[in-house]
Design a protein around this motif. Structure first.
Motif, PDB file in Angstrom:
ATOM      1  N   PRO A 279       0.811  -1.233   0.000  1.00 48.04           N
ATOM      2  CA  PRO A 279       0.000   0.000   0.000  1.00 48.04           C
ATOM      3  C   PRO A 279       0.834   1.267   0.000  1.00 48.04           C
ATOM      4  N   ALA A 280       2.134   1.165   0.261  1.00 45.01           N
ATOM      5  CA  ALA A 280       2.988   2.349   0.253  1.00 45.01           C
ATOM      6  C   ALA A 280       3.423   2.734  -1.163  1.00 45.01           C
ATOM      7  N   LEU A 281       3.153   1.896  -2.139  1.00 44.95           N
ATOM      8  CA  LEU A 281       3.527   2.200  -3.521  1.00 44.95           C
ATOM      9  C   LEU A 281       2.645   3.322  -4.066  1.00 44.95           C
ATOM     10  N   PRO A 282       3.105   4.034  -5.089  1.00 47.07           N
ATOM     11  CA  PRO A 282       2.333   5.154  -5.645  1.00 47.07           C
ATOM     12  C   PRO A 282       0.925   4.740  -6.067  1.00 47.07           C
ATOM     13  N   ALA A 283      -0.017   5.642  -5.863  1.00 46.02           N
ATOM     14  CA  ALA A 283      -1.427   5.343  -6.158  1.00 46.02           C
ATOM     15  C   ALA A 283      -1.666   4.930  -7.612  1.00 46.02           C
ATOM     16  N   PRO A 284      -1.044   5.589  -8.612  1.00 48.77           N
ATOM     17  CA  PRO A 284      -1.284   5.149 -10.001  1.00 48.77           C
ATOM     18  C   PRO A 284      -0.888   3.699 -10.231  1.00 48.77           C
ATOM     19  N   TRP A 285       0.209   3.260  -9.603  1.00 43.04           N
ATOM     20  CA  TRP A 285       0.610   1.863  -9.734  1.00 43.04           C
ATOM     21  C   TRP A 285      -0.422   0.956  -9.076  1.00 43.04           C
ATOM     22  N   GLN A 286      -0.848   1.302  -7.855  1.00 45.73           N
ATOM     23  CA  GLN A 286      -1.819   0.475  -7.157  1.00 45.73           C
ATOM     24  C   GLN A 286      -3.104   0.330  -7.970  1.00 45.73           C
ATOM     25  N   GLN A 287      -3.556   1.413  -8.560  1.00 47.12           N
ATOM     26  CA  GLN A 287      -4.797   1.374  -9.341  1.00 47.12           C
ATOM     27  C   GLN A 287      -4.643   0.492 -10.575  1.00 47.12           C
ATOM     28  N   ARG A 288      -3.527   0.669 -11.281  1.00 45.67           N
ATOM     29  CA  ARG A 288      -3.325  -0.096 -12.505  1.00 45.67           C
ATOM     30  C   ARG A 288      -3.104  -1.574 -12.195  1.00 45.67           C
ATOM     31  N   TYR A 289      -2.346  -1.865 -11.135  1.00 44.55           N
ATOM     32  CA  TYR A 289      -2.087  -3.261 -10.782  1.00 44.55           C
ATOM     33  C   TYR A 289      -3.384  -3.939 -10.339  1.00 44.55           C
ATOM     34  N   THR A 290      -4.193  -3.234  -9.529  1.00 47.94           N
ATOM     35  CA  THR A 290      -5.469  -3.797  -9.082  1.00 47.94           C
ATOM     36  C   THR A 290      -6.373  -4.099 -10.263  1.00 47.94           C
ATOM     37  N   ALA A 291      -6.402  -3.190 -11.250  1.00 47.21           N
ATOM     38  CA  ALA A 291      -7.217  -3.411 -12.445  1.00 47.21           C
ATOM     39  C   ALA A 291      -6.721  -4.623 -13.231  1.00 47.21           C
ATOM     40  N   PHE A 292      -5.390  -4.786 -13.292  1.00 44.22           N
ATOM     41  CA  PHE A 292      -4.830  -5.932 -13.995  1.00 44.22           C
ATOM     42  C   PHE A 292      -5.254  -7.233 -13.325  1.00 44.22           C
ATOM     43  N   ILE A 293      -5.154  -7.297 -12.005  1.00 44.46           N
ATOM     44  CA  ILE A 293      -5.501  -8.517 -11.286  1.00 44.46           C
ATOM     45  C   ILE A 293      -6.999  -8.796 -11.382  1.00 44.46           C
ATOM     46  N   GLU A 294      -7.810  -7.763 -11.331  1.00 42.12           N
ATOM     47  CA  GLU A 294      -9.250  -7.971 -11.460  1.00 42.12           C
ATOM     48  C   GLU A 294      -9.604  -8.601 -12.800  1.00 42.12           C
ATOM     49  N   ARG A 295      -8.869  -8.221 -13.835  1.00 37.47           N
ATOM     50  CA  ARG A 295      -9.175  -8.734 -15.167  1.00 37.47           C
ATOM     51  C   ARG A 295      -8.464 -10.049 -15.462  1.00 37.47           C
ATOM     52  N   HIS A 296      -7.210 -10.168 -15.021  1.00 34.88           N
ATOM     53  CA  HIS A 296      -6.395 -11.320 -15.421  1.00 34.88           C
ATOM     54  C   HIS A 296      -5.890 -12.169 -14.252  1.00 34.88           C
ATOM     55  N   GLY A 297      -6.292 -11.856 -13.034  1.00 36.60           N
ATOM     56  CA  GLY A 297      -5.736 -12.545 -11.875  1.00 36.60           C
ATOM     57  C   GLY A 297      -6.022 -14.032 -11.830  1.00 36.60           C
ATOM     58  N   HIS A 298      -7.036 -14.491 -12.555  1.00 37.52           N
ATOM     59  CA  HIS A 298      -7.359 -15.923 -12.568  1.00 37.52           C
ATOM     60  C   HIS A 298      -6.493 -16.697 -13.554  1.00 37.52           C
ATOM     61  N   ARG A 299      -5.646 -15.986 -14.327  1.00 38.60           N
ATOM     62  CA  ARG A 299      -4.803 -16.654 -15.317  1.00 38.60           C
ATOM     63  C   ARG A 299      -3.459 -17.015 -14.691  1.00 38.60           C
ATOM     64  N   GLY A 300      -2.657 -17.735 -15.443  1.00 39.18           N
ATOM     65  CA  GLY A 300      -1.345 -18.118 -14.958  1.00 39.18           C
ATOM     66  C   GLY A 300      -0.834 -19.332 -15.697  1.00 39.18           C
ATOM     67  N   LEU A 301       0.364 -19.731 -15.395  1.00 38.31           N
ATOM     68  CA  LEU A 301       0.963 -20.902 -16.011  1.00 38.31           C
ATOM     69  C   LEU A 301       0.228 -22.161 -15.560  1.00 38.31           C
ATOM     70  N   HIS A 302      -0.106 -23.037 -16.520  1.00 36.18           N
ATOM     71  CA  HIS A 302      -0.877 -24.265 -16.230  1.00 36.18           C
ATOM     72  C   HIS A 302      -2.174 -23.900 -15.507  1.00 36.18           C
ATOM     73  N   GLU A 303      -2.867 -22.904 -16.021  1.00 33.57           N
ATOM     74  CA  GLU A 303      -3.990 -22.293 -15.305  1.00 33.57           C
ATOM     75  C   GLU A 303      -5.152 -23.235 -15.024  1.00 33.57           C
ATOM     76  N   MET A 304      -5.296 -24.322 -15.783  1.00 35.68           N
ATOM     77  CA  MET A 304      -6.377 -25.261 -15.517  1.00 35.68           C
ATOM     78  C   MET A 304      -5.961 -26.351 -14.528  1.00 35.68           C
ATOM     79  N   GLU A 305      -4.721 -26.317 -14.101  1.00 37.18           N
ATOM     80  CA  GLU A 305      -4.240 -27.270 -13.096  1.00 37.18           C
ATOM     81  C   GLU A 305      -4.533 -26.699 -11.714  1.00 37.18           C
ATOM     82  N   VAL A 306      -5.325 -27.403 -10.928  1.00 36.80           N
ATOM     83  CA  VAL A 306      -5.798 -26.862  -9.658  1.00 36.80           C
ATOM     84  C   VAL A 306      -4.652 -26.583  -8.688  1.00 36.80           C
ATOM     85  N   ALA A 307      -3.534 -27.296  -8.834  1.00 36.77           N
ATOM     86  CA  ALA A 307      -2.409 -27.083  -7.921  1.00 36.77           C
ATOM     87  C   ALA A 307      -1.555 -25.884  -8.313  1.00 36.77           C
TER      88      ALA A 307
END
Length: 352
Positions: A46-74
């Motif tokens: 939370p100490a990071l600059p507000a523009p970064w926090q806003q943009r990062y939060t937006a990224f996670i909201e849109r893409h946070g469910h993705r990742g490497l081997h994303e259909m693998e539950v582990a």
């Protein structure tokens, strides 16, 4: 023609790289770019600059469910393990703006529109009407397929929100010894424990299944088999002059040094201008496409993830090569023909 399906708006996988590029620009503008490469950097601080926090939060909201081997539950998604996101943003810091995702996609869009006009002008009246009706619908299906995959992944990972609580309960009951042991329990075992609060030690089963899992990771099975399959011997490394054949999915020809990556979190890093050679790709691989000059994939088809994103970025690509990651070695000079569907090893890496 593949060019008619590049630079399309609304392709979810391509959006990942665009949003990562925007994050890298915000990091530069807010003066935290240098910190991205520091060990232990937490993008959620939370100490990071507000523009970064806003943009990062937006990224996670849109893409946070993705990742490497994303259909693998582990596998951990970007929401729960931000380290891959930080690493990807850091890798985008040094990309020349002319080769950045927005510029590349804009050029691909311009090429697509130019070809569309050229074809349209050559058609007769009846053919032109069919072409104008059919093309946007076919293009829409390409974007829809990627969006559907994203929705399915999001739904499949809803259990992540409860995972920590379930792990804690199983540890408290003595059912497992380590939090990740949960991934080696059967659905029936897990349901019985949670429904009845059974205090049963399943650590012996977990250990046996872990050993089986490690053994199976190194087993190579034939593409088709009946009954119990017989494992295949490891493929020999290729040599200069060898030609590997696959399915051409994105046109163009390119020559460059190969970078074989089996796991983006372990192998690499991919250097700008290298040709990415991978076993299979999903959303967790997408950020590498902005750095690659071409793509070779062991598995896949014209509508697979790697093929779709390669066309979006105009990367010559051949998929379904089967033994690309074993025949090709990092450092090999290879030539991709995205029209003929061939990968030629031109030169082996110099001896160390």
């Amino acid at each position: 023609m593949p060019t008619l399906f590049t630079g399309l708006p609304g392709v979810e996988s391509a959006r990942i790289s665009l949003d990562l590029w925007e994050l890298s620009r915000v990091a530069i503008e807010t003066g935290i770019a240098g910190r991205l490469r520091e060990p232990g950097f937490d993008p959620r601080d939370p100490a990071l600059p507000a523009p970064w926090q806003q943009r990062y939060t937006a990224f996670i909201e849109r893409h946070g469910h993705r990742g490497l081997h994303e259909m693998e539950v582990a596998a951990k998604t970007w929401r729960w393990d931000p380290a891959p996101v930080v690493a990807m943003v850091a890798s985008y810091l040094d990309i020349d703006p002319d080769h950045a995702p927005p510029a590349v996609l804009a050029r691909q869009e311009a090429e697509r529109l130019a070809l569309t006009r050229e074809i349209d002008a050559r058609l007769g009246f009846a053919q032109r009407r069919i072409f104008r009706w059919l093309l946007p619908r076919a293009q829409g299906w390409v974007a829809l397929r990627e969006r559907t995959k994203s929705i399915l992944v999001r739904a499949a990972r809803l259990g992540d929100w409860h995972l920590a609580a379930i792990q804690a309960r199983l540890l408290d009951l003595g059912v497992i010894r380590e939090p990740d042991d949960i991934f080696f329990l059967s659905h029936e075992e897990l349901s019985n424990v949670l429904a009845n609060g059974l205090r049963v030690d399943l650590s012996a089963r977990v250990l046996a299944r872990r050993r089986e899992y490690e053994r199976n990771r190194h087993v190579i099975l034939p593409e088709r088999f009946r009954g119990r399959p017989v494992p295949l011997p490891p493929a020999e490394a290729g040599h200069a002059g060898d030609v590997l054949k696959g399915t051409p999915v994105s046109p163009g020809r390119v020559t460059g040094r190969a970078r074989v990556i089996l796991d983006p979190q372990v192998d690499g890093p991919l250097q700008p201008g290298e040709i990415l050679v991978a076993p299979v790709t999903d959303a967790g691989w997408t950020p590498l496409f902005a750095l690659a000059a071409g793509l070779v994939v062991d598995m896949g088809s014209a509508l697979s993830h790697g093929s779709t994103v390669a066309r979006e970025y105009g990367l010559p690509a051949v998929v379904n090569v089967r033994q690309g990651t074993t025949r090709i070695r990092t450092g090999d000079l290879i030539a991709i023909d995205g029209i003929a569907g061939t990968v030629t090893i031109l030169e082996e890496p110099p001896a160390a």
